[in-house]
Write a protein that holds these residues in place. Sequence first.
Motif, PDB file in Angstrom:
ATOM      1  N   GLU A  30       0.837  -1.194   0.000  1.00 17.97           N
ATOM      2  CA  GLU A  30       0.000   0.000   0.000  1.00 17.97           C
ATOM      3  C   GLU A  30       0.877   1.250   0.000  1.00 17.97           C
ATOM      4  O   GLU A  30       1.728   1.416   0.876  1.00 17.97           O
ATOM      5  CB  GLU A  30      -0.906   0.006   1.226  1.00 17.97           C
ATOM      6  N   VAL A  31       0.663   2.104  -0.985  1.00 17.45           N
ATOM      7  CA  VAL A  31       1.420   3.359  -1.089  1.00 17.45           C
ATOM      8  C   VAL A  31       0.444   4.478  -1.420  1.00 17.45           C
ATOM      9  O   VAL A  31      -0.216   4.439  -2.463  1.00 17.45           O
ATOM     10  CB  VAL A  31       2.513   3.268  -2.182  1.00 17.45           C
ATOM     11  N   SER A  35      -2.814   0.181  -4.001  1.00 13.95           N
ATOM     12  CA  SER A  35      -2.185  -1.126  -3.945  1.00 13.95           C
ATOM     13  C   SER A  35      -1.284  -1.282  -5.164  1.00 13.95           C
ATOM     14  O   SER A  35      -1.760  -1.205  -6.309  1.00 13.95           O
ATOM     15  CB  SER A  35      -3.244  -2.232  -3.924  1.00 13.95           C
ATOM     16  N   VAL A  36      -0.003  -1.491  -4.936  1.00 15.44           N
ATOM     17  CA  VAL A  36       0.989  -1.522  -6.012  1.00 15.44           C
ATOM     18  C   VAL A  36       1.764  -2.841  -5.949  1.00 15.44           C
ATOM     19  O   VAL A  36       2.095  -3.311  -4.852  1.00 15.44           O
ATOM     20  CB  VAL A  36       1.975  -0.340  -5.871  1.00 15.44           C
ATOM     21  N   PRO A  37       2.068  -3.462  -7.099  1.00 20.75           N
ATOM     22  CA  PRO A  37       2.928  -4.658  -7.078  1.00 20.75           C
ATOM     23  C   PRO A  37       4.267  -4.323  -6.424  1.00 20.75           C
ATOM     24  O   PRO A  37       4.899  -3.311  -6.757  1.00 20.75           O
ATOM     25  CB  PRO A  37       3.095  -5.007  -8.557  1.00 20.75           C
ATOM     26  N   ALA A  38       4.694  -5.152  -5.495  1.00 18.52           N
ATOM     27  CA  ALA A  38       5.914  -4.864  -4.734  1.00 18.52           C
ATOM     28  C   ALA A  38       7.133  -4.710  -5.637  1.00 18.52           C
ATOM     29  O   ALA A  38       7.988  -3.845  -5.408  1.00 18.52           O
ATOM     30  CB  ALA A  38       6.152  -5.971  -3.709  1.00 18.52           C
ATOM     31  N   ALA A  39       7.236  -5.538  -6.665  1.00 21.95           N
ATOM     32  CA  ALA A  39       8.405  -5.480  -7.554  1.00 21.95           C
ATOM     33  C   ALA A  39       8.448  -4.170  -8.336  1.00 21.95           C
ATOM     34  O   ALA A  39       9.532  -3.631  -8.604  1.00 21.95           O
ATOM     35  CB  ALA A  39       8.394  -6.663  -8.512  1.00 21.95           C
ATOM     36  N   VAL A  40       7.289  -3.653  -8.710  1.00 22.39           N
ATOM     37  CA  VAL A  40       7.235  -2.376  -9.425  1.00 22.39           C
ATOM     38  C   VAL A  40       7.707  -1.243  -8.510  1.00 22.39           C
ATOM     39  O   VAL A  40       8.518  -0.402  -8.903  1.00 22.39           O
ATOM     40  CB  VAL A  40       5.810  -2.091  -9.937  1.00 22.39           C
TER      41      VAL A  40
END
Length: 208
Positions: A30-31, A35-40
């Motif tokens: 969470e940013v 919700s964002v893919p961690a690798a991105v």
Amino acid sequence: MTSDAIPAAMLEEAYAAIDATNAADPARVEVDGRSVPAAVLYGQRMTQVLARFRPDSSDALKIAARGQHIERFTIPRETYPAGKAGYFRWRTELKNIHERRISEILRGLGFAPDFAERVGKIVRKDRLKQDPDMQVLEDVAVLVFLTYELDAFLLKHRPEQEKVAGILAKTWGKMSEEGHAAALALNLPQEVVDLLHQGLAARANAED
């Protein structure tokens, strides 16, 4: 195109292709309410920290930073045996995947083969201390860890203080003096500084 002339549009296209590939990461963070893919997110943070730490970086290094962990999520650590032997097998396979995938993506975008190969070699980081780009990439990776991931790491391993001290000392040993200065400028928690000193002292005693 030649390896010494990378238009800004091509650089952005490379970033976008890496992010699109890493968007398949099932882990989410969470940013700012998203919700964002961690690798991105990790790749974007590598780009941001590199820009602050070494704004004059080569285009090859910039792309290597964005794609350092490309598709890392495809081979989880738990799929390899526990212990040091399993860990090193996992790390070697990660290097192979990162190097191959970043090179494939760049060649597919029209980058020169020698440029794509160079980026892949930087990502492997097989020649720290000898290759300036590889060393900067390692410094930036540590700075990203200290800036964004340290709290979660300490919380997870708090009962294992000796282990944490050893990891911090080993990580410190991989950095350059410039990297050390940037890390100290982060005003690390006193707990981390104490553990680092503990780990460095233990390593020094072991070498005597």
